[in-house]
Design a protein around this motif. Sequence first.
Motif, PDB file in Angstrom:
ATOM      1  N   PRO A   1      -2.953  -1.147  13.291  1.00  0.00           N
ATOM      2  CA  PRO A   1      -2.758  -2.233  12.328  1.00  0.00           C
ATOM      3  C   PRO A   1      -3.961  -2.376  11.406  1.00  0.00           C
ATOM      4  N   GLY A   2      -3.697  -2.869  10.192  1.00  0.00           N
ATOM      5  CA  GLY A   2      -4.787  -3.219   9.294  1.00  0.00           C
ATOM      6  C   GLY A   2      -5.355  -4.578   9.660  1.00  0.00           C
ATOM      7  N   GLU A   3      -6.495  -4.902   9.088  1.00  0.00           N
ATOM      8  CA  GLU A   3      -7.126  -6.185   9.406  1.00  0.00           C
ATOM      9  C   GLU A   3      -6.382  -7.355   8.785  1.00  0.00           C
ATOM     10  N   SER A   4      -5.724  -7.122   7.631  1.00  0.00           N
ATOM     11  CA  SER A   4      -5.115  -8.247   6.931  1.00  0.00           C
ATOM     12  C   SER A   4      -3.675  -8.001   6.522  1.00  0.00           C
ATOM     13  N   GLY A   5      -3.073  -6.901   6.968  1.00  0.00           N
ATOM     14  CA  GLY A   5      -1.675  -6.692   6.638  1.00  0.00           C
ATOM     15  C   GLY A   5      -1.263  -5.243   6.703  1.00  0.00           C
ATOM     16  N   GLY A   6      -0.004  -5.015   7.042  1.00  0.00           N
ATOM     17  CA  GLY A   6       0.520  -3.661   7.082  1.00  0.00           C
ATOM     18  C   GLY A   6      -0.081  -2.813   8.177  1.00  0.00           C
ATOM     19  N   LEU A   7       0.211  -1.526   8.106  1.00  0.00           N
ATOM     20  CA  LEU A   7      -0.300  -0.579   9.094  1.00  0.00           C
ATOM     21  C   LEU A   7      -1.204   0.442   8.423  1.00  0.00           C
ATOM     22  N   ILE A   8      -2.293   0.774   9.091  1.00  0.00           N
ATOM     23  CA  ILE A   8      -3.098   1.917   8.687  1.00  0.00           C
ATOM     24  C   ILE A   8      -2.285   3.191   8.924  1.00  0.00           C
ATOM     25  N   ASP A   9      -1.567   3.226  10.058  1.00  0.00           N
ATOM     26  CA  ASP A   9      -0.748   4.389  10.390  1.00  0.00           C
ATOM     27  C   ASP A   9       0.103   4.064  11.608  1.00  0.00           C
TER      28      ASP A   9
ATOM     29  N   GLY B   1       4.772   5.541   4.780  1.00  0.00           N
ATOM     30  CA  GLY B   1       4.876   5.722   3.345  1.00  0.00           C
ATOM     31  C   GLY B   1       6.239   5.343   2.802  1.00  0.00           C
ATOM     32  N   HIS B   2       7.198   5.140   3.692  1.00  0.00           N
ATOM     33  CA  HIS B   2       8.548   4.724   3.312  1.00  0.00           C
ATOM     34  C   HIS B   2       8.879   3.384   3.976  1.00  0.00           C
ATOM     35  N   GLU B   3       9.067   3.397   5.292  1.00  0.00           N
ATOM     36  CA  GLU B   3       9.398   2.159   6.022  1.00  0.00           C
ATOM     37  C   GLU B   3       8.150   1.429   6.517  1.00  0.00           C
ATOM     38  N   PHE B   4       7.046   2.140   6.635  1.00  0.00           N
ATOM     39  CA  PHE B   4       5.750   1.545   7.009  1.00  0.00           C
ATOM     40  C   PHE B   4       4.731   1.883   5.923  1.00  0.00           C
ATOM     41  N   SER B   5       3.771   0.984   5.720  1.00  0.00           N
ATOM     42  CA  SER B   5       2.670   1.268   4.806  1.00  0.00           C
ATOM     43  C   SER B   5       1.604   0.202   4.994  1.00  0.00           C
ATOM     44  N   ASP B   6       0.552   0.299   4.182  1.00  0.00           N
ATOM     45  CA  ASP B   6      -0.519  -0.700   4.220  1.00  0.00           C
ATOM     46  C   ASP B   6      -0.010  -2.081   3.804  1.00  0.00           C
ATOM     47  N   SER B   7       1.073  -2.122   3.017  1.00  0.00           N
ATOM     48  CA  SER B   7       1.521  -3.391   2.447  1.00  0.00           C
ATOM     49  C   SER B   7       2.848  -3.897   3.004  1.00  0.00           C
TER      50      SER B   7
ATOM     51  N   GLU C   1       1.408  -8.511  23.808  1.00  0.00           N
ATOM     52  CA  GLU C   1       0.571  -9.708  23.834  1.00  0.00           C
ATOM     53  C   GLU C   1      -0.812  -9.339  24.354  1.00  0.00           C
ATOM     54  N   LYS C   2      -1.708  -9.078  23.430  1.00  0.00           N
ATOM     55  CA  LYS C   2      -3.086  -8.719  23.785  1.00  0.00           C
ATOM     56  C   LYS C   2      -3.937  -8.920  22.529  1.00  0.00           C
ATOM     57  N   THR C   3      -5.243  -8.851  22.701  1.00  0.00           N
ATOM     58  CA  THR C   3      -6.141  -8.942  21.560  1.00  0.00           C
ATOM     59  C   THR C   3      -6.175  -7.607  20.833  1.00  0.00           C
ATOM     60  N   HIS C   4      -5.832  -7.629  19.559  1.00  0.00           N
ATOM     61  CA  HIS C   4      -5.903  -6.401  18.774  1.00  0.00           C
ATOM     62  C   HIS C   4      -6.194  -6.747  17.324  1.00  0.00           C
ATOM     63  N   LEU C   5      -6.639  -5.792  16.594  1.00  0.00           N
ATOM     64  CA  LEU C   5      -6.951  -5.962  15.188  1.00  0.00           C
ATOM     65  C   LEU C   5      -5.698  -6.412  14.434  1.00  0.00           C
ATOM     66  N   GLY C   6      -5.871  -7.351  13.507  1.00  0.00           N
ATOM     67  CA  GLY C   6      -4.761  -7.779  12.664  1.00  0.00           C
ATOM     68  C   GLY C   6      -3.714  -8.615  13.359  1.00  0.00           C
ATOM     69  N   ARG C   7      -4.034  -9.162  14.528  1.00  0.00           N
ATOM     70  CA  ARG C   7      -3.022  -9.901  15.299  1.00  0.00           C
ATOM     71  C   ARG C   7      -2.472 -11.105  14.543  1.00  0.00           C
ATOM     72  N   ALA C   8      -3.347 -11.828  13.833  1.00  0.00           N
ATOM     73  CA  ALA C   8      -2.900 -13.028  13.132  1.00  0.00           C
ATOM     74  C   ALA C   8      -1.865 -12.677  12.072  1.00  0.00           C
ATOM     75  N   HIS C   9      -2.086 -11.584  11.366  1.00  0.00           N
ATOM     76  CA  HIS C   9      -1.125 -11.197  10.328  1.00  0.00           C
ATOM     77  C   HIS C   9       0.207 -10.785  10.943  1.00  0.00           C
ATOM     78  N   ILE C  10       0.154  -9.984  11.982  1.00  0.00           N
ATOM     79  CA  ILE C  10       1.386  -9.469  12.568  1.00  0.00           C
ATOM     80  C   ILE C  10       2.214 -10.586  13.196  1.00  0.00           C
TER      81      ILE C  10
END
Length: 357
Positions: free
Chosen positions: A95-103, A244-250, A264-273
Amino acid sequence: MDNADQTPLKRTPLHAAHLRAGARMVPFGGWDMPVQYAGLRAEHTAVRGGAGMFDVSHMGEFRVTGPDAEKFLQFVTTNDVSKLKPGRAQYNWLPGESGGLIDDIYIYRVAAEEFLMVVNASNIQKDWAHLQAQLGQHDARLSDESEQWGLIAVQGPLSEEKLQPHTAADLSAAKKNSYFAARLFGMDVWLARTGYTGEDGFEVFVAAGEAERMWDKLLGIGLVPAGLGARDTLRLEAGFPLYGHEFSDSIHPLSSSYTWVVKEKTHLGRAHISAAPEVRLIGLALDKVPVREGYPVFAGGQLVGTVTSGSSSPTLGHPIAMALVNAGSADADEFEVEVRGKRHPARRMGLPFYKRG
């Protein structure tokens, strides 16, 4: 792909083998890759009905080791890596820090303090920089092994039957998402019972220097080489999202039905997701007109979304598509897709479009 900068396309260890087989090569994420050999429909049908193979050596491989390897991966991914035992693999997200997926990625646990991560080819540099930035004080080490590996995906209902005579490993004992060392055609490999087609199969990790010999051995037992075209229609029928189609940074990752990937665990970008997505991914079926990424989708005469992937389905015999639409319209039964200024009727269809059995 924009080649205006004239950056040379990268080649997998199987590039020469593709040229010998008469493959039509195309640029894909910075790589020179085979889009088809005998033809998309023939290759698609071979995988659905027997066994085919794909060159996926362009994918990236990162090794994560050390006392904090698991702790680090728990933080940078959404799925629960702690559930993985050695010899098991898991689909996961960065996950990204503020939205979407890195990969979206696959993680393979080799040992208590050792993991292999496979990432999308076009995201290798981005993923590497992201992981390095998040490593922080974790007692873990990252190594990029992308150039060391050849990766061949053997897919189809006859995959096990085709491979078994050529390895001492008991393939029937390997459950889905198994990952283990073996010898295949006398070569040291790692086998994973994973894939991206909706069929059974094994992904063969082989040293880059032996990849071409492995490819030729697999050709010799009747596996049909398949290119990017068939890989795309197979994964689309199976309802698998493509980065790049169904998933992306945005794109909010929970727009899809893959909510099970977020634990349910602590992970990066949890608040956004944890925030509800404003769009949802749906399946569409059309009678005659194939639709492509970017085509507008309408419901009740209103623009409600966009096609993310679309093609004619060789298995089903009609066009299919995935689309991101406004959450409030996602449960409608009837839609329209605009193609060159004309709207064509489409009906909502559950995902996956195809599932064996």
